[in-house]
Design an enzyme around this catalytic site. Structure first.
Site, short mmCIF file in Angstrom:
data_model
loop_
_atom_site.label_atom_id
_atom_site.label_comp_id
_atom_site.label_asym_id
_atom_site.label_seq_id
_atom_site.Cartn_x
_atom_site.Cartn_y
_atom_site.Cartn_z
N LEU A 2 -2.02 -7.20 17.02
CA LEU A 2 -1.27 -6.34 17.95
C LEU A 2 -1.60 -4.87 17.72
O LEU A 2 -1.69 -4.08 18.66
CB LEU A 2 0.24 -6.58 17.77
CG LEU A 2 1.16 -5.66 18.56
CD1 LEU A 2 0.96 -5.84 20.06
CD2 LEU A 2 2.63 -5.91 18.19
N ASP A 28 0.09 0.70 1.48
CA ASP A 28 0.55 -0.67 1.18
C ASP A 28 2.08 -0.62 1.17
O ASP A 28 2.69 -0.04 0.27
CB ASP A 28 0.01 -1.10 -0.20
CG ASP A 28 0.47 -2.51 -0.57
OD1 ASP A 28 1.34 -3.07 0.14
OD2 ASP A 28 -0.04 -3.04 -1.57
N ILE A 29 2.68 -1.24 2.17
CA ILE A 29 4.13 -1.11 2.32
C ILE A 29 4.92 -1.82 1.21
O ILE A 29 6.13 -1.63 1.10
CB ILE A 29 4.63 -1.59 3.72
CG1 ILE A 29 4.28 -3.06 3.97
CG2 ILE A 29 4.10 -0.69 4.82
CD1 ILE A 29 5.06 -3.68 5.11
N ALA A 52 2.81 -6.92 8.64
CA ALA A 52 3.61 -8.07 8.16
C ALA A 52 2.70 -9.10 7.52
O ALA A 52 1.48 -9.08 7.72
CB ALA A 52 4.35 -8.72 9.33
N THR A 54 1.97 -12.48 8.19
CA THR A 54 2.25 -13.25 9.41
C THR A 54 1.84 -14.73 9.33
O THR A 54 1.98 -15.45 10.32
CB THR A 54 1.54 -12.62 10.62
OG1 THR A 54 0.14 -12.51 10.32
CG2 THR A 54 2.10 -11.26 10.95
N THR A 93 10.53 -11.43 15.43
CA THR A 93 10.01 -12.72 15.90
C THR A 93 11.07 -13.65 16.48
O THR A 93 12.24 -13.57 16.09
CB THR A 93 9.31 -13.41 14.70
OG1 THR A 93 9.03 -14.77 15.03
CG2 THR A 93 10.19 -13.43 13.45
N ASP A 94 10.62 -14.55 17.34
CA ASP A 94 11.49 -15.63 17.85
C ASP A 94 11.90 -16.58 16.73
O ASP A 94 12.88 -17.31 16.86
CB ASP A 94 10.75 -16.42 18.93
CG ASP A 94 9.43 -17.00 18.45
OD1 ASP A 94 8.77 -16.36 17.61
OD2 ASP A 94 9.06 -18.11 18.89
N TYR A 117 9.29 -17.34 6.75
CA TYR A 117 8.79 -16.22 7.57
C TYR A 117 9.95 -15.62 8.40
O TYR A 117 10.18 -14.41 8.38
CB TYR A 117 7.65 -16.70 8.46
CG TYR A 117 7.21 -15.71 9.52
CD1 TYR A 117 6.47 -14.58 9.18
CD2 TYR A 117 7.53 -15.90 10.87
CE1 TYR A 117 6.06 -13.67 10.15
CE2 TYR A 117 7.13 -15.01 11.84
CZ TYR A 117 6.40 -13.89 11.48
OH TYR A 117 6.00 -12.99 12.45
N1 NAP Z 1 1.39 -13.28 15.76
C1 NAP Z 1 2.48 -13.73 16.34
O1 NAP Z 1 2.48 -14.77 17.02
C2 NAP Z 1 3.79 -13.00 16.18
C3 NAP Z 1 4.95 -13.54 16.74
C4 NAP Z 1 6.16 -12.84 16.61
C5 NAP Z 1 6.19 -11.64 15.93
N2 NAP Z 1 5.05 -11.13 15.39
C6 NAP Z 1 5.14 -9.86 14.67
O2 NAP Z 1 4.31 -8.92 15.35
C7 NAP Z 1 3.69 -8.04 14.41
C8 NAP Z 1 2.20 -8.05 14.62
O3 NAP Z 1 1.70 -9.38 14.46
P1 NAP Z 1 0.13 -9.67 14.43
O4 NAP Z 1 -0.03 -11.10 14.75
O5 NAP Z 1 -0.60 -8.63 15.19
O6 NAP Z 1 -0.14 -9.50 12.87
P2 NAP Z 1 -1.50 -9.47 12.04
O7 NAP Z 1 -2.68 -9.58 12.93
O8 NAP Z 1 -1.35 -10.47 10.94
O9 NAP Z 1 -1.46 -8.02 11.46
C9 NAP Z 1 -0.58 -7.65 10.44
C10 NAP Z 1 -1.20 -6.50 9.71
O10 NAP Z 1 -0.34 -6.14 8.62
C11 NAP Z 1 -1.17 -5.84 7.51
N3 NAP Z 1 -0.46 -5.95 6.26
C12 NAP Z 1 -0.14 -7.07 5.54
N4 NAP Z 1 0.47 -6.73 4.39
C13 NAP Z 1 0.54 -5.38 4.37
C14 NAP Z 1 1.01 -4.44 3.42
N5 NAP Z 1 1.56 -4.81 2.27
N6 NAP Z 1 0.92 -3.13 3.72
C15 NAP Z 1 0.35 -2.71 4.88
N7 NAP Z 1 -0.14 -3.56 5.80
C16 NAP Z 1 -0.05 -4.87 5.55
C17 NAP Z 1 -2.27 -6.88 7.63
O11 NAP Z 1 -3.37 -6.51 6.81
P3 NAP Z 1 -4.37 -7.68 6.26
O12 NAP Z 1 -4.94 -8.31 7.50
O13 NAP Z 1 -5.33 -6.94 5.45
O14 NAP Z 1 -3.48 -8.64 5.51
C18 NAP Z 1 -2.58 -6.82 9.11
O15 NAP Z 1 -3.48 -5.79 9.41
C19 NAP Z 1 4.15 -8.52 13.03
O16 NAP Z 1 5.21 -7.72 12.60
C20 NAP Z 1 4.62 -9.95 13.27
O17 NAP Z 1 5.59 -10.34 12.34
C21 NAP Z 1 3.86 -11.78 15.50
#
Ligand code: NAP
Length: 277
Positions: A2, A28-29, A52, A54, A93-94, A117
């Site tokens: 995203l 790094d959060i 997150a 994820t 998230t849902d 999660y």
């Molecule tokens: N994907 C879905 O279907 C979905 C559904 C509902 C809600 N969401 C929410 O939407 C948001 C975006 O999702 P997404 O699918 O785009 O996620 P994503 O592609 O997994 O991206 C998450 C990012 O967070 C980074 N991250 C992980 N640990 C971290 C840390 N300690 N400090 C800083 N950055 C860190 C990851 O880095 P690395 O790649 O290096 O680990 C990655 O770049 C998230 O908050 C997720 O919970 C997602």
């Protein structure tokens, strides 16, 4: 996934210098001091927190990391946002819901996560509400897009090696295109929205129906899709059987509407993925 779409949208709606994107290499959060110091130094007006852990099954097997990133990490960002008196936008998230409702979930419905999660993301929501005065929590679901591992690309990849795919047919939700979600996030920010909002593409389906649509729209006829149950798939994390989000509040408060998941999928496939056969 995203994040990159959102950066593109924000750069086109705000000046480039005004929008700064950070990944784990920049902050790094999980580290409280680092997060607070770096964010405070920047003095942002708005902090959009979408980082997150994820991997839903990974969270189940590594509960410590799930809470360290999704709950405590969010607390650190919320603390930084509150010190800067910034608005904070948090993606949730849902999976905060248990799926027992069987009709689209409203923002005010009581959460009850079934997996680690969902639990850790809900704790993140609570920290945001506790620490930040002006917060916007956006719950979304079933994301796919050009910049990350996702269901659509995984289905297309598997069709290169297999003649049949077994896909779960007892979980109902709304597949959501990251480009559409990014536009809605930008809109909510422009409208200065506060509180919780549900944002997903409209209409709903099962993963099985979604997979069938992906193959059909990609012109792949030689691969069969077979419906199976979640029990047969036997993943570490339990998922809600129904997690459709009611997005009426988005429309009512901002006028923004989300197109159907099938229209969005058509757009994604024609823009980013060439028909394979
Ligand atoms: N994907 C879905 O279907 C979905 C559904 C509902 C809600 N969401 C929410 O939407 C948001 C975006 O999702 P997404 O699918 O785009 O996620 P994503 O592609 O997994 O991206 C998450 C990012 O967070 C980074 N991250 C992980 N640990 C971290 C840390 N300690 N400090 C800083 N950055 C860190 C990851 O880095 P690395 O790649 O290096 O680990 C990655 O770049 C998230 O908050 C997720 O919970 C997602």
């Amino acid at each position: 996934m995203l994040g990159r779409d959102l950066m593109g949208i924000l750069h086109s709606s705000f000046s480039r210098d005004e929008v700064i994107g950070w990944d784990i290499e920049e902050v790094d959060i999980q580290k409280e001091d680092e997060s607070v110091t770096k964010i405070e130094k920047l003095r942002p007006e708005i902090v959009i927190h979408i980082a997150a852990y994820t991997d839903v099954d990974g969270c189940e097997l590594n509960k410590g990391k799930a809470f360290a990133v999704n709950a405590e990490g969010t607390r650190h960002v919320a603390l930084a946002a509150s010190k800067c008196r910034a608005k904070m936008v948090y993606l949730s998230t849902d999976y905060v819901f248990d799926g027992e409702k069987k009709e689209p979930y409203l923002e005010g419905d009581p959460p009850h996560p079934l997996n680690v999660y969902g639990d850790s993301k809900l704790e993140g929501e609570q920290y945001v509400q506790e620490w930040v005065k002006d917060s916007l929590i956006i719950r979304t679901q079933w994301l796919y897009g050009p910049f990350g591992k996702n269901f659509v690309d995984s289905i297309l990849r598997q069709t290169r090696e297999k003649s049949a795919l077994s896909i779960v047919n007892d979980q109902i939700g709304s597949p959501t295109y990251t480009a559409d979600l990014a536009r809605a996030i930008s809109g909510l920010i422009r409208f200065e929205a506060r509180g919780i909002f549900h944002v997903a593409n409209s209409d709903f389906c099962t993963w099985y129906t979604f997979a069938e649509a992906i193959l059909e729209l990609s012109g792949i006829r030689r691969v069969k899709v077979l419906p199976i149950s979640s029990k047969e798939l036997d993943r570490p994390a339990v998922r809600p059987s129904y997690s459709v989000l009611n997005c009426q509040k988005l429309k009512k408060e901002t006028g923004l509407t989300m197109r159907s998941w099938s229209e969005a999928l058509k757009d994604y496939l024609s823009t980013y993925r060439q028909p394979l056969s």
